[in-house]
Design a protein around this motif. Sequence first.
Motif, PDB file in Angstrom:
ATOM      1  N   ALA A  52     -44.722  19.063 -10.973  1.00 24.07           N
ATOM      2  CA  ALA A  52     -43.788  19.666 -11.919  1.00 24.07           C
ATOM      3  C   ALA A  52     -43.247  20.996 -11.407  1.00 24.07           C
ATOM      4  O   ALA A  52     -42.436  21.632 -12.080  1.00 24.07           O
ATOM      5  CB  ALA A  52     -44.462  19.865 -13.273  1.00 24.07           C
ATOM      6  N   ASP A  53     -43.679  21.406 -10.228  1.00 25.95           N
ATOM      7  CA  ASP A  53     -43.250  22.669  -9.627  1.00 25.95           C
ATOM      8  C   ASP A  53     -42.618  22.359  -8.274  1.00 25.95           C
ATOM      9  O   ASP A  53     -43.320  22.245  -7.267  1.00 25.95           O
ATOM     10  CB  ASP A  53     -44.446  23.607  -9.467  1.00 25.95           C
ATOM     11  CG  ASP A  53     -44.076  24.919  -8.780  1.00 25.95           C
ATOM     12  OD1 ASP A  53     -42.882  25.135  -8.492  1.00 25.95           O
ATOM     13  OD2 ASP A  53     -45.002  25.717  -8.522  1.00 25.95           O
ATOM     14  N   PRO A  54     -41.305  22.210  -8.213  1.00 28.37           N
ATOM     15  CA  PRO A  54     -40.648  21.811  -6.962  1.00 28.37           C
ATOM     16  C   PRO A  54     -40.980  22.726  -5.790  1.00 28.37           C
ATOM     17  O   PRO A  54     -41.151  22.257  -4.659  1.00 28.37           O
ATOM     18  CB  PRO A  54     -39.159  21.864  -7.315  1.00 28.37           C
ATOM     19  CG  PRO A  54     -39.114  21.661  -8.796  1.00 28.37           C
ATOM     20  CD  PRO A  54     -40.345  22.326  -9.330  1.00 28.37           C
ATOM     21  N   GLY A  55     -41.085  24.021  -6.046  1.00 24.19           N
ATOM     22  CA  GLY A  55     -41.362  24.952  -4.971  1.00 24.19           C
ATOM     23  C   GLY A  55     -42.700  24.703  -4.303  1.00 24.19           C
ATOM     24  O   GLY A  55     -42.856  24.908  -3.087  1.00 24.19           O
ATOM     25  N   SER A  56     -43.686  24.246  -5.078  1.00 29.92           N
ATOM     26  CA  SER A  56     -45.018  24.021  -4.522  1.00 29.92           C
ATOM     27  C   SER A  56     -45.028  22.845  -3.552  1.00 29.92           C
ATOM     28  O   SER A  56     -45.869  22.792  -2.644  1.00 29.92           O
ATOM     29  CB  SER A  56     -46.039  23.785  -5.649  1.00 29.92           C
ATOM     30  OG  SER A  56     -45.919  22.480  -6.209  1.00 29.92           O
ATOM     31  N   ILE A  57     -44.114  21.908  -3.738  1.00 28.54           N
ATOM     32  CA  ILE A  57     -44.090  20.708  -2.884  1.00 28.54           C
ATOM     33  C   ILE A  57     -43.662  21.067  -1.466  1.00 28.54           C
ATOM     34  O   ILE A  57     -44.330  20.712  -0.487  1.00 28.54           O
ATOM     35  CB  ILE A  57     -43.173  19.641  -3.505  1.00 28.54           C
ATOM     36  CG1 ILE A  57     -43.728  19.209  -4.869  1.00 28.54           C
ATOM     37  CG2 ILE A  57     -43.025  18.445  -2.571  1.00 28.54           C
ATOM     38  CD1 ILE A  57     -42.799  18.306  -5.662  1.00 28.54           C
ATOM     39  N   GLY A  58     -42.560  21.770  -1.351  1.00 28.91           N
ATOM     40  CA  GLY A  58     -42.111  22.193  -0.031  1.00 28.91           C
ATOM     41  C   GLY A  58     -43.094  23.147   0.619  1.00 28.91           C
ATOM     42  O   GLY A  58     -43.330  23.087   1.831  1.00 28.91           O
ATOM     43  N   HIS A  59     -43.671  24.045  -0.175  1.00 30.23           N
ATOM     44  CA  HIS A  59     -44.641  25.000   0.350  1.00 30.23           C
ATOM     45  C   HIS A  59     -45.851  24.287   0.931  1.00 30.23           C
ATOM     46  O   HIS A  59     -46.310  24.612   2.033  1.00 30.23           O
ATOM     47  CB  HIS A  59     -45.080  25.960  -0.760  1.00 30.23           C
ATOM     48  CG  HIS A  59     -46.174  26.896  -0.355  1.00 30.23           C
ATOM     49  ND1 HIS A  59     -45.978  27.927   0.536  1.00 30.23           N
ATOM     50  CD2 HIS A  59     -47.494  26.935  -0.711  1.00 30.23           C
ATOM     51  CE1 HIS A  59     -47.123  28.573   0.717  1.00 30.23           C
ATOM     52  NE2 HIS A  59     -48.055  27.993  -0.025  1.00 30.23           N
ATOM     53  N   CYS A  60     -46.373  23.288   0.203  1.00 28.53           N
ATOM     54  CA  CYS A  60     -47.540  22.553   0.688  1.00 28.53           C
ATOM     55  C   CYS A  60     -47.231  21.788   1.964  1.00 28.53           C
ATOM     56  O   CYS A  60     -48.067  21.729   2.879  1.00 28.53           O
ATOM     57  CB  CYS A  60     -48.040  21.594  -0.392  1.00 28.53           C
ATOM     58  SG  CYS A  60     -49.033  22.389  -1.677  1.00 28.53           S
ATOM     59  N   ALA A  61     -46.046  21.194   2.034  1.00 29.86           N
ATOM     60  CA  ALA A  61     -45.673  20.466   3.246  1.00 29.86           C
ATOM     61  C   ALA A  61     -45.678  21.399   4.457  1.00 29.86           C
ATOM     62  O   ALA A  61     -46.160  21.035   5.535  1.00 29.86           O
ATOM     63  CB  ALA A  61     -44.311  19.813   3.075  1.00 29.86           C
ATOM     64  N   THR A  62     -45.163  22.602   4.277  1.00 30.16           N
ATOM     65  CA  THR A  62     -45.156  23.581   5.363  1.00 30.16           C
ATOM     66  C   THR A  62     -46.571  23.993   5.740  1.00 30.16           C
ATOM     67  O   THR A  62     -46.911  24.109   6.924  1.00 30.16           O
ATOM     68  CB  THR A  62     -44.346  24.821   4.950  1.00 30.16           C
ATOM     69  OG1 THR A  62     -42.996  24.440   4.668  1.00 30.16           O
ATOM     70  CG2 THR A  62     -44.343  25.867   6.049  1.00 30.16           C
ATOM     71  N   GLU A  63     -47.413  24.173   4.724  1.00 28.99           N
ATOM     72  CA  GLU A  63     -48.774  24.651   4.962  1.00 28.99           C
ATOM     73  C   GLU A  63     -49.632  23.626   5.704  1.00 28.99           C
ATOM     74  O   GLU A  63     -50.489  23.996   6.506  1.00 28.99           O
ATOM     75  CB  GLU A  63     -49.437  25.007   3.625  1.00 28.99           C
ATOM     76  CG  GLU A  63     -48.911  26.271   2.984  1.00 28.99           C
ATOM     77  CD  GLU A  63     -49.280  27.512   3.777  1.00 28.99           C
ATOM     78  OE1 GLU A  63     -50.477  27.722   4.027  1.00 28.99           O
ATOM     79  OE2 GLU A  63     -48.348  28.241   4.167  1.00 28.99           O
ATOM     80  N   VAL A  64     -49.433  22.342   5.429  1.00 29.22           N
ATOM     81  CA  VAL A  64     -50.303  21.320   6.033  1.00 29.22           C
ATOM     82  C   VAL A  64     -49.690  20.679   7.271  1.00 29.22           C
ATOM     83  O   VAL A  64     -50.335  19.847   7.922  1.00 29.22           O
ATOM     84  CB  VAL A  64     -50.676  20.209   5.014  1.00 29.22           C
ATOM     85  CG1 VAL A  64     -51.311  20.816   3.777  1.00 29.22           C
ATOM     86  CG2 VAL A  64     -49.466  19.343   4.658  1.00 29.22           C
ATOM     87  N   ALA A  65     -48.460  21.055   7.613  1.00 30.78           N
ATOM     88  CA  ALA A  65     -47.779  20.415   8.747  1.00 30.78           C
ATOM     89  C   ALA A  65     -48.600  20.518  10.026  1.00 30.78           C
ATOM     90  O   ALA A  65     -48.616  19.591  10.843  1.00 30.78           O
ATOM     91  CB  ALA A  65     -46.400  21.036   8.948  1.00 30.78           C
ATOM     92  N   GLY A  66     -49.299  21.622  10.210  1.00 31.09           N
ATOM     93  CA  GLY A  66     -50.095  21.817  11.412  1.00 31.09           C
ATOM     94  C   GLY A  66     -51.300  20.909  11.503  1.00 31.09           C
ATOM     95  O   GLY A  66     -51.904  20.780  12.577  1.00 31.09           O
TER      96      GLY A  66
END
Length: 233
Positions: A52-66
């Motif tokens: 329900a928080d669009p910003g958290s989705i992109g943030h998590c993708a960036t955080e776990v990409a590594g």
Amino acid sequence: MQMSSLPEGYRALIIGASGGIGAALVDVLRGDSRCASITELARSTTPSLDLADPGSIGHCATEVAGQGPFHLIINAAGVLHSDTFMPEKRLADLDHQQLLDTFQVNTFGPALLLRHFCPLLDRQRGVLAMLSAKVGSIGDNRLGGWYSYRASKAALNMLIKTAAIEVKRSQPNAVLLALHPGTVSSNLSQPFRGAEIGRPAADAAHDLLRVIDGLGPEASGGFYAYSGDALPW
């Protein structure tokens, strides 16, 4: 069980890992000696992912990409009811806020998962599966009711089908799937005799992983039941 279609040392990511099916998927994958890592995301994890928080989705993708690329990504999060609403039985029950809340978690959030997490799939063997529901099948709808839930899952199926067509052009080995887990004993099904008629979450997790393990790129964009049977749109 072992995911034999995934390479030795495969990396998995489970979204909605704190829910009944999500936690069961994590447990089953932990028992697979061929799985090198399992990344868990939920509202309660760090980083926190809230559909329900669009910003958290992109943030998590960036955080776990590594921690990727990932060979297996599963979204096990969804909503059928909440503290403020239950599935509608008739047109007179339709409520604008309930429609928005249901679509936010079951459709809009997963759409952004597709946007941000498809690029994290391994290019040789990468599967992104989302839990849908048989009641989201338009062709199989014989009872009516449950308007917002049915519609949100039908829309999710279309998003997965559409994304599969696009992703195939740049990632021909990617597999995007909509999966029906069946009725599972969980918080989601509890108000609807889930404890009586549902299966253990562990059984559902094994079934879903078995289906995923047996499907290749030719199945991408498909809608499948936990039995492995293709479901009508």
